[in-house]
Design an enzyme around this catalytic site. Structure first.
Site, PDB file in Angstrom:
ATOM      1  N   PRO A 157      14.392 -10.148 -35.439  1.00  0.00           N
ATOM      2  CA  PRO A 157      13.786 -10.488 -34.142  1.00  0.00           C
ATOM      3  C   PRO A 157      14.829 -10.884 -33.102  1.00  0.00           C
ATOM      4  O   PRO A 157      14.721 -10.505 -31.931  1.00  0.00           O
ATOM      5  CB  PRO A 157      12.865 -11.663 -34.491  1.00  0.00           C
ATOM      6  CG  PRO A 157      12.596 -11.537 -35.951  1.00  0.00           C
ATOM      7  CD  PRO A 157      13.831 -10.958 -36.543  1.00  0.00           C
ATOM      8  N   TYR A 158      15.837 -11.632 -33.530  1.00  0.00           N
ATOM      9  CA  TYR A 158      16.888 -12.078 -32.613  1.00  0.00           C
ATOM     10  C   TYR A 158      17.678 -10.889 -32.090  1.00  0.00           C
ATOM     11  O   TYR A 158      17.864 -10.724 -30.873  1.00  0.00           O
ATOM     12  CB  TYR A 158      17.810 -13.053 -33.336  1.00  0.00           C
ATOM     13  CG  TYR A 158      18.921 -13.614 -32.470  1.00  0.00           C
ATOM     14  CD1 TYR A 158      18.663 -14.623 -31.544  1.00  0.00           C
ATOM     15  CD2 TYR A 158      20.233 -13.155 -32.583  1.00  0.00           C
ATOM     16  CE1 TYR A 158      19.672 -15.153 -30.748  1.00  0.00           C
ATOM     17  CE2 TYR A 158      21.251 -13.679 -31.795  1.00  0.00           C
ATOM     18  CZ  TYR A 158      20.961 -14.671 -30.884  1.00  0.00           C
ATOM     19  OH  TYR A 158      21.969 -15.190 -30.102  1.00  0.00           O
ATOM     20  N   ALA A 159      18.147 -10.023 -33.012  1.00  0.00           N
ATOM     21  CA  ALA A 159      18.963  -8.876 -32.608  1.00  0.00           C
ATOM     22  C   ALA A 159      18.172  -7.931 -31.709  1.00  0.00           C
ATOM     23  O   ALA A 159      18.690  -7.441 -30.699  1.00  0.00           O
ATOM     24  CB  ALA A 159      19.479  -8.139 -33.836  1.00  0.00           C
TER      25      ALA A 159
END
Length: 236
Positions: A157-159
């Site tokens: 999700p972050y990337a």
């Protein structure tokens, strides 16, 4: 080495997530350069603590707002314009990273991370872009991440959201080119903050990005010194 002077006196800036961490450091440096600053945060107590810490009087506006909610974003920018008259710069600083795999990821957690990192950046940039286009200029700087350049396990999700911030930056820059609005983002590695030290106590902190150093890069991009730079993703 003395602090850089970016000639920001009298300029009006909005810093999202400005009640702590990098956002608070940015607000402090902007105020030291005689800029007028609006910070937003989700918790009233955090904003009150930041206001007491910054002690900037009429040059500081604190607004409680969730940047992933359009009506709250509209209210934020309306308050800034009502108070200061215009908006010269937006720094999209709100973001979060919670390690989770994709296959077993909870959809609610995915939405929370994407809201923080991407949707808030979109909504604030959209509103700031409209104001800056109409007034004939401005600067938008977003905090993306080096982690947005490639996918890694437990960082899905972050990337994905930070990668999207880079594409959003490029798209906005293209749309607003020729209208006096510069749109850029920074790609920091791990930032040397107390939460990161607590989460990774065995790391070599000397290799991490110092908050004040990252703030310098952001303030350069938010200044007229970077008037020829737009659509860039700058590593820090």
């Amino acid at each position: 080495m003395g602090k850089m002077n970016y000639n920001l006196e009298g300029k009006v800036f909005v810093v999202t997530g400005g009640s702590r961490g990098i956002g608070l450091e940015l607000a402090r440096q902007l105020l030291e350069q005689q800029a007028r600053v609006a910070i937003c945060g989700r918790k009233e107590e955090g904003l009150q603590a930041a206001a007491a810490d910054l002690n900037a009087g009429d040059n500081l506006l604190c607004v409680q707002a969730h940047v992933a909610r359009a009506k709250e974003v509209d209210n934020l920018f309306q308050q800034v314009v009502d108070r200061f008259g215009n908006i010269d710069g937006l720094i999209n600083n709100v973001g979060m990273n919670i390690a989770t795999g994709l296959v077993d990821a909870d959809p609610g957690l995915w939405n929370k991370i994407v809201d923080s990192n991407l949707n808030g950046t979109f909504l604030c940039s959209r509103k700031a872009g409209q104001i800056m286009r109409d007034q004939g200029g401005g600067k938008i700087v977003s905090v993306a991440a080096r982690g947005g350049l490639e996918g890694r396990a437990k960082m899905g999700p972050y990337a994905a959201s930070k990668s999207a911030v880079i594409r959003l930056t490029e798209t906005l820059a293209a749309e607003l080119q020729g209208q006096g609005v510069n749109v850029n983002c920074v790609l920091p590695g791990t930032i040397d903050t107390p939460p990161n030290r607590e989460a990774m106590p065995q790391a070599d902190f000397s290799k991490w990005v110092a908050p004040a150093a990252l703030a310098d890069v952001i303030l350069f991009l938010a200044s007229d010194a970077a008037r020829a730079v737009t659509g860039a993703a700058v590593p820090a």
